[in-house]
Design an enzyme around this catalytic site. Structure first.
Site, PDB file in Angstrom:
ATOM      1  N   ASP A 143       0.849  -1.189   0.000  1.00 61.46           N
ATOM      2  CA  ASP A 143       0.000   0.000   0.000  1.00 61.46           C
ATOM      3  C   ASP A 143       0.888   1.244   0.000  1.00 61.46           C
ATOM      4  O   ASP A 143       1.718   1.420   0.893  1.00 61.46           O
ATOM      5  CB  ASP A 143      -0.893  -0.018   1.245  1.00 61.46           C
ATOM      6  CG  ASP A 143      -2.019   0.993   1.183  1.00 61.46           C
ATOM      7  OD1 ASP A 143      -1.825   2.069   0.582  1.00 61.46           O
ATOM      8  OD2 ASP A 143      -3.098   0.714   1.731  1.00 61.46           O
ATOM      9  N   ASP A 179       4.129   0.756  -8.073  1.00 66.72           N
ATOM     10  CA  ASP A 179       3.724   1.567  -9.226  1.00 66.72           C
ATOM     11  C   ASP A 179       3.482   3.008  -8.793  1.00 66.72           C
ATOM     12  O   ASP A 179       2.855   3.782  -9.522  1.00 66.72           O
ATOM     13  CB  ASP A 179       2.467   0.987  -9.893  1.00 66.72           C
ATOM     14  CG  ASP A 179       1.236   1.074  -9.009  1.00 66.72           C
ATOM     15  OD1 ASP A 179       1.406   1.096  -7.764  1.00 66.72           O
ATOM     16  OD2 ASP A 179       0.109   1.112  -9.544  1.00 66.72           O
ATOM     17  N   THR A 214       1.173  -8.852 -11.370  1.00 66.57           N
ATOM     18  CA  THR A 214       0.143  -9.043 -10.353  1.00 66.57           C
ATOM     19  C   THR A 214      -1.100  -8.248 -10.729  1.00 66.57           C
ATOM     20  O   THR A 214      -1.079  -7.378 -11.610  1.00 66.57           O
ATOM     21  CB  THR A 214       0.623  -8.571  -8.970  1.00 66.57           C
ATOM     22  OG1 THR A 214       0.711  -7.131  -8.981  1.00 66.57           O
ATOM     23  CG2 THR A 214       1.986  -9.157  -8.637  1.00 66.57           C
ATOM     24  N   LYS A 215      -2.188  -8.536 -10.035  1.00 68.89           N
ATOM     25  CA  LYS A 215      -3.435  -7.811 -10.258  1.00 68.89           C
ATOM     26  C   LYS A 215      -3.237  -6.321  -9.995  1.00 68.89           C
ATOM     27  O   LYS A 215      -3.704  -5.475 -10.775  1.00 68.89           O
ATOM     28  CB  LYS A 215      -4.527  -8.373  -9.351  1.00 68.89           C
ATOM     29  CG  LYS A 215      -5.870  -7.671  -9.498  1.00 68.89           C
ATOM     30  CD  LYS A 215      -6.896  -8.221  -8.527  1.00 68.89           C
ATOM     31  CE  LYS A 215      -6.600  -7.802  -7.108  1.00 68.89           C
ATOM     32  NZ  LYS A 215      -7.659  -8.200  -6.147  1.00 68.89           N
ATOM     33  N   GLU A 217      -0.486  -4.645 -10.196  1.00 69.67           N
ATOM     34  CA  GLU A 217       0.356  -4.094 -11.248  1.00 69.67           C
ATOM     35  C   GLU A 217      -0.467  -3.792 -12.495  1.00 69.67           C
ATOM     36  O   GLU A 217      -0.324  -2.723 -13.109  1.00 69.67           O
ATOM     37  CB  GLU A 217       1.474  -5.085 -11.583  1.00 69.67           C
ATOM     38  CG  GLU A 217       2.468  -4.581 -12.605  1.00 69.67           C
ATOM     39  CD  GLU A 217       3.666  -5.494 -12.748  1.00 69.67           C
ATOM     40  OE1 GLU A 217       4.620  -5.098 -13.429  1.00 69.67           O
ATOM     41  OE2 GLU A 217       3.640  -6.594 -12.162  1.00 69.67           O
TER      42      GLU A 217
END
Length: 237
Positions: A143, A179, A214-215, A217
């Site tokens: 997070d 990200d 990943t989801k 990402e």
């Protein structure tokens, strides 16, 4: 069901911690979820004691041990473990849905090199892992706590990075991916100030081929976020 191991995620006595990097949104399981955890041999409970977590105690072998912190739903974790069976993996996560889902996948794929704990990572790493014993840490898309007033909640602060380094073997690595560019810049700056840290890339790392997307990402890329990767290693003291 009354087994408290499913609902306990941090120590209640001893070390005080008022700022956490997570907020628990769901602490309830249905009967099937509870049964999945109860019956899983891959689920490890937090415990106080002299026996520490290692490849020997967890897997009865001496393969390199990698710890992943915050695996989410666990898709990437399972894929890495499945494709890199010369390594052992310990996944730490506090969210129940992710824990149940990954335990089901471990059973479906009959993975022998991946075990799971649902507990606060700081407690596990501090209390249950010997200094200089871990080969690597994975932290993928934690997070970012985007608002400035919430930056103090970010997992990757200087104290936590130093804790991870203390648990690494010489040459062991920390692999961090986000990200959120500002978060990446902050972590890169912090790691550059710590003695004994080696950054083989001299800055942000190239994508490591064995790390699947990943989801989180994919969601970030859809929003045109830029993924940043940091790979640092522990040098000689």
């Amino acid at each position: 069901m009354t087994d408290s191991r499913i609902f306990k995620v941090e120590k209640r006595t001893g070390r005080e911690r008022t700022i956490k990097s997570y907020v628990l949104r769901n602490n309830v399981l249905d009967e099937k979820g509870e049964k999945t955890i109860e019956e899983s041999k891959e689920y490890i409970e937090y415990y106080d004691g002299e026996k520490k977590l290692s490849s020997v105690t967890l897997f009865n072998n001496s393969r390199p041990l990698i710890v992943e912190i915050g695996f989410g739903m666990g898709d990437a974790t399972v894929e890495i473990a499945e494709n890199r069976k010369d390594f052992n993996y310990l996944g730490l996560e506090v969210y129940l849905d992710g824990v149940v889902k990954i335990l089901k996948k471990i059973r479906e794929k009959d993975l022998k090199n991946l075990k799971i704990m649902r507990f606060n990572a700081v407690d596990v790493i501090t209390d249950m892992i010997e200094d200089g014993s871990i080969d690597g840490f994975h932290i993928f898309f934690p997070d970012p706590w985007m608002k400035k007033k919430h930056h103090k909640r970010r997992l990757m602060n200087e104290d936590f990075i130093r804790l991870l380094l203390s648990k690494l073997k010489e040459g062991g690595y920390i692999y961090f991916v986000t990200d959120w560019v500002e978060y990446a810049d902050q972590v890169l700056e912090l790691t550059g100030k710590i003695d004994g840290v080696i950054n083989p890339y001299g800055g942000f790392a190239e994508h490591v081929s064995w790390r699947p997307g990943t989801k989180f990402e994919r969601k970030g890329l859809e929003k045109e976020h830029e993924v940043r990767e940091i790979w640092i290693e522990k040098g000689r003291a």
